[in-house]
Scaffold this motif. Structure first.
Motif, mmCIF file in Angstrom:
data_model
loop_
_atom_site.group_PDB
_atom_site.id
_atom_site.type_symbol
_atom_site.label_atom_id
_atom_site.label_comp_id
_atom_site.label_asym_id
_atom_site.label_seq_id
_atom_site.Cartn_x
_atom_site.Cartn_y
_atom_site.Cartn_z
ATOM 1 N N THR A 12 -7.714 11.458 7.372
ATOM 2 C CA THR A 12 -6.654 12.432 7.641
ATOM 3 C C THR A 12 -5.294 11.769 7.789
ATOM 4 N N TRP A 13 -5.256 10.525 8.207
ATOM 5 C CA TRP A 13 -3.993 9.804 8.355
ATOM 6 C C TRP A 13 -3.256 9.696 7.021
ATOM 7 N N CYS A 19 3.451 6.740 2.149
ATOM 8 C CA CYS A 19 3.074 6.378 0.775
ATOM 9 C C CYS A 19 2.571 7.590 0.001
ATOM 10 N N ALA A 20 2.074 8.599 0.704
ATOM 11 C CA ALA A 20 1.601 9.815 0.035
ATOM 12 C C ALA A 20 2.771 10.602 -0.550
ATOM 13 N N CYS A 51 -3.635 2.708 8.536
ATOM 14 C CA CYS A 51 -3.758 2.255 7.152
ATOM 15 C C CYS A 51 -4.275 0.817 7.101
ATOM 16 N N LEU A 52 -3.683 -0.050 7.901
ATOM 17 C CA LEU A 52 -4.121 -1.445 7.918
ATOM 18 C C LEU A 52 -5.552 -1.555 8.414
ATOM 19 N N ASP A 53 -5.894 -0.813 9.436
ATOM 20 C CA ASP A 53 -7.260 -0.817 9.937
ATOM 21 C C ASP A 53 -8.242 -0.387 8.853
ATOM 22 N N TYR A 54 -7.903 0.668 8.133
ATOM 23 C CA TYR A 54 -8.756 1.138 7.033
ATOM 24 C C TYR A 54 -8.923 0.040 5.983
ATOM 25 N N GLY A 66 -0.883 -0.905 5.002
ATOM 26 C CA GLY A 66 -0.423 -1.182 6.359
ATOM 27 C C GLY A 66 0.672 -2.223 6.416
ATOM 28 N N GLY A 67 1.427 -2.332 5.347
ATOM 29 C CA GLY A 67 2.537 -3.277 5.308
ATOM 30 C C GLY A 67 2.170 -4.688 4.931
ATOM 31 N N LEU A 68 0.899 -4.929 4.588
ATOM 32 C CA LEU A 68 0.477 -6.282 4.238
ATOM 33 C C LEU A 68 -0.034 -6.351 2.800
#
Length: 81
Positions: A12-13, A19-20, A51-54, A66-68
């Motif tokens: 859901t994030w 970015c969407a 996002c980064l966690d995903y 996630g910016g990386l």
């Protein structure tokens, strides 16, 4: 009967992620292209940590998440081992 089901991740994030609302070309550039614009957009996004966690959880190997970059996420995975 045994069933081995893989839980569906909560995505859901993604609907609220900046970015969407932009083009994927920023986040999945051609090899050797700059990721600066993607990182700038990620830096303003409230969904960056989700996002980064995903990306780390699902071993995303391409694009900016996630910016990386791919390399930055690989460095995190290596140091986590």
């Amino acid at each position: 009967m045994y069933t081995d089901t893989i839980p569906t991740p909560d995505l859901t994030w993604q609907r609220e992620a900046l970015c969407a609302q932009t083009g994927a070309e920023f986040f999945f550039p051609e090899p050797g292209s700059s990721v600066r614009e993607a990182k700038r957009i990620c830096g303003m996004c409230e969904m960056r940590s989700a996002c980064l966690d995903y990306a780390l959880t699902h071993d995303e190997r391409f694009g900016v998440w996630g910016g990386l970059s791919e390399k930055e996420r690989l460095d995190i995975r290596r140091t986590a081992l």
